[in-house]
Design an enzyme around this catalytic site. Structure first.
Site, PDB file in Angstrom:
ATOM      1  N   TYR A  57      17.245   6.226   4.949  1.00 13.19           N
ATOM      2  CA  TYR A  57      16.260   5.151   5.404  1.00 13.19           C
ATOM      3  C   TYR A  57      16.467   4.627   6.743  1.00 13.19           C
ATOM      4  O   TYR A  57      15.427   4.505   7.477  1.00 13.19           O
ATOM      5  CB  TYR A  57      16.182   4.112   4.418  1.00 13.19           C
ATOM      6  CG  TYR A  57      15.449   4.102   3.237  1.00 13.19           C
ATOM      7  CD1 TYR A  57      15.594   5.011   2.336  1.00 13.19           C
ATOM      8  CD2 TYR A  57      14.648   3.076   2.946  1.00 13.19           C
ATOM      9  CE1 TYR A  57      14.928   5.054   1.169  1.00 13.19           C
ATOM     10  CE2 TYR A  57      13.933   2.902   1.742  1.00 13.19           C
ATOM     11  CZ  TYR A  57      13.914   4.042   0.843  1.00 13.19           C
ATOM     12  OH  TYR A  57      13.191   4.053  -0.195  1.00 13.19           O
ATOM     13  N   ASP A  66      16.421   3.966  -4.864  1.00 10.61           N
ATOM     14  CA  ASP A  66      14.929   3.913  -4.894  1.00 10.61           C
ATOM     15  C   ASP A  66      14.435   4.610  -6.037  1.00 10.61           C
ATOM     16  O   ASP A  66      13.577   3.833  -6.572  1.00 10.61           O
ATOM     17  CB  ASP A  66      14.438   4.246  -3.478  1.00 10.61           C
ATOM     18  CG  ASP A  66      13.072   4.015  -3.566  1.00 10.61           C
ATOM     19  OD1 ASP A  66      12.474   2.942  -3.878  1.00 10.61           O
ATOM     20  OD2 ASP A  66      12.217   4.796  -3.146  1.00 10.61           O
ATOM     21  N   ASP A 124      13.059   2.742  -9.903  1.00 12.33           N
ATOM     22  CA  ASP A 124      11.713   2.908 -10.377  1.00 12.33           C
ATOM     23  C   ASP A 124      11.723   3.636 -11.842  1.00 12.33           C
ATOM     24  O   ASP A 124      11.243   3.122 -13.002  1.00 12.33           O
ATOM     25  CB  ASP A 124      10.895   3.679  -9.759  1.00 12.33           C
ATOM     26  CG  ASP A 124       9.978   2.661  -8.767  1.00 12.33           C
ATOM     27  OD1 ASP A 124      10.382   1.619  -8.411  1.00 12.33           O
ATOM     28  OD2 ASP A 124       9.028   3.126  -8.439  1.00 12.33           O
TER      29      ASP A 124
HETATM   30  C1  IPM Z   1      11.648  -0.662  -3.096  1.00 11.41           C
HETATM   31  C2  IPM Z   1      10.353  -0.136  -2.311  1.00 11.41           C
HETATM   32  C3  IPM Z   1      10.796  -0.122  -0.865  1.00 11.41           C
HETATM   33  C4  IPM Z   1      11.909   0.945  -0.624  1.00 11.41           C
HETATM   34  C5  IPM Z   1       9.467   0.142   0.192  1.00 11.41           C
HETATM   35  C6  IPM Z   1       8.456  -0.737  -0.074  1.00 11.41           C
HETATM   36  C7  IPM Z   1       9.893  -0.002   1.527  1.00 11.41           C
HETATM   37  O1  IPM Z   1      10.024   0.920  -2.724  1.00 11.41           O
HETATM   38  O2  IPM Z   1      12.135  -1.757  -2.742  1.00 11.41           O
HETATM   39  O3  IPM Z   1      12.058   0.141  -3.975  1.00 11.41           O
HETATM   40  O4  IPM Z   1      11.729   2.090  -0.582  1.00 11.41           O
HETATM   41  O5  IPM Z   1      12.994   0.438  -0.467  1.00 11.41           O
HETATM   42 MG    MG Z   2      11.126   1.533  -4.602  1.00 12.47          MG
END
Ligand code: IPM
Ligand code: MG
Length: 359
Positions: free
Chosen positions: A142, A248, A252
């Protein structure tokens, strides 16, 4: 009376709707527990771009630095997708994380019994799941350099750099080991050490830090296998320690074990200064302004803010109990709707949560 100052970002999309619910609950629970909350609303994300052209104005970051905690709903909207990357809402969020030194992102995934049927996985696979993703938040691909896009010899080439230094891995590993000690004593470090040099260093450093934590049972897993194991047998996990990008993606995936990403809170912490508390879901522009959003992840993020950010444990527990009671009574937003339940909009769900808190 004890008072705390919270920098508040209602954000974009469904942000303002879920923020209104969280604020009412925070006010009610603080009255009950005898402390005061002051909110400092600051522009960030889309709202800040509209007002100033910047997703994270310097004054916003300054305001956060002196707050006791930061609460963020969600940022992002398709209307900003054509802006240069550094002007988009997401860059504001990354700037906030980096600017406050929030290297540790905690994403707990706990199945609420009333929702065991809401998952796309079989109830017997997910019943009893109680895991915590510890994601490194201000390093890795990132933030790595060089990055960019170049044109040469008639081709376009784009690149990012996945890099970690030893100290970045060491400090997040310590957070993971400390949390494992407070929980089930097991830490699974997720990497891609069979392919990536950066992952081999990750693994070496996690092994080195383990020496200080003989009470923790450490294992390592490749990220592709971890993605599979999360849906195959999620109960095997206690604490998952991983890098920014892998965290990340895996968080999810782990969130969906609960049936809806609308249930999952998170905390982002540094070694000093205020923490940032936010739901892990996004701004959901497709349902924004329609009173359809699930405010529970935001309310549970407010609970994490109370517990970790303000050390108001009893108030945090009250908010969490209100969520559980409301679900147990059969109230659901559309994302979690099931037979025999009562479907509510965001605002009406807020009223039920308030009733459950005060009941
Ligand atoms: C998260 C989101 C963020 C990330 C985005 C919105 C930049 O997906 O907090 O998981 O990738 O970290
Ligand atoms: Mg995310």
């Amino acid at each position: 009376m004890t008072s705390h100052r919270i920098t508040l970002f209602a954000g974009d999309g469904i942000g303002p709707e879920i923020t209104a619910v969280a604020r009412e609950l925070l006010d009610a629970v603080s009255r009950r527990h005898g402390f005061e909350l002051f909110y400092d609303e600051q522009p960030m994300g889309g709202a800040a771009i509209d007002a100033t052209g910047e997703p994270l104005p310097p004054s916003t970051l300054e305001a956060c630095r002196t707050a006791d905690a930061v609460l963020l709903a969600a940022i992002g909207s398709p209307q900003y997708d054509s802006l240069p990357r550094e002007k988009r809402p997401e860059s504001g969020l990354l700037g906030l994380r980096a600017g406050l030194g929030l290297f540790a992102n905690l994403r707990p995934v706990k199945i609420i019994p009333a929702l065991a049927g809401a998952s796309t996985l079989k109830p017997e696979v997910i019943e009893g799941v109680d895991l915590l993703v510890v994601r490194e938040l201000i390093g890795g691909v990132y933030f790595g350099t060089p990055k960019g896009r170049v044109e040469a010899d008639g081709h376009v080439r784009a690149f990012n750099t996945m890099a970690y230094s030893d100290f970045e891995i060491d400090r997040i590993a310590r957070v993971g080991f400390d949390l494992a000690l407070q929980r089930g004593g097991r830490l699974c470090s997720v990497d891609k050490a069979n392919v990536l040099d950066v992952s081999q260093l990750w693994r070496d450093r996690v092994e080195a830090i383990h020496v200080d934590y003989p009470g923790v049972n450490l294992s390592h897993m490749y990220v592709d296998n971890a993605a599979m194991q999360l849906v195959r047998a999620p109960k095997q996990f206690d604490v998952i320690l991983t890098s920014n990008l892998f965290g990340d993606i895996l968080s999810d995936e782990a969130a969906m074990l609960t049936g809806s990403i609308g249930m999952l809170p998170s905390a982002s912490l540094g070694s000093a200064g205020p923490g940032l508390f936010e739901p892990i879901h996004g701004s959901a522009p497709d349902i924004a302004g329609q009173d359809l959003a699930n405010p529970m992840a935001m309310v549970l993020s407010a609970a994490m803010l109370l517990r970790i950010g303000l050390k108001q444990e009893a108030a945090a527990a009250d908010l969490e109990a209100a969520v559980e009671r409301t679900l147990a009574a059969g109230f659901r937003t559309g994302d979690l709707m099931a037979e025999g339940c009562t479907q509510l909009g965001c605002q009406a769900m807020g009223e039920q949560l308030l009733a459950a808190l005060e009941g």
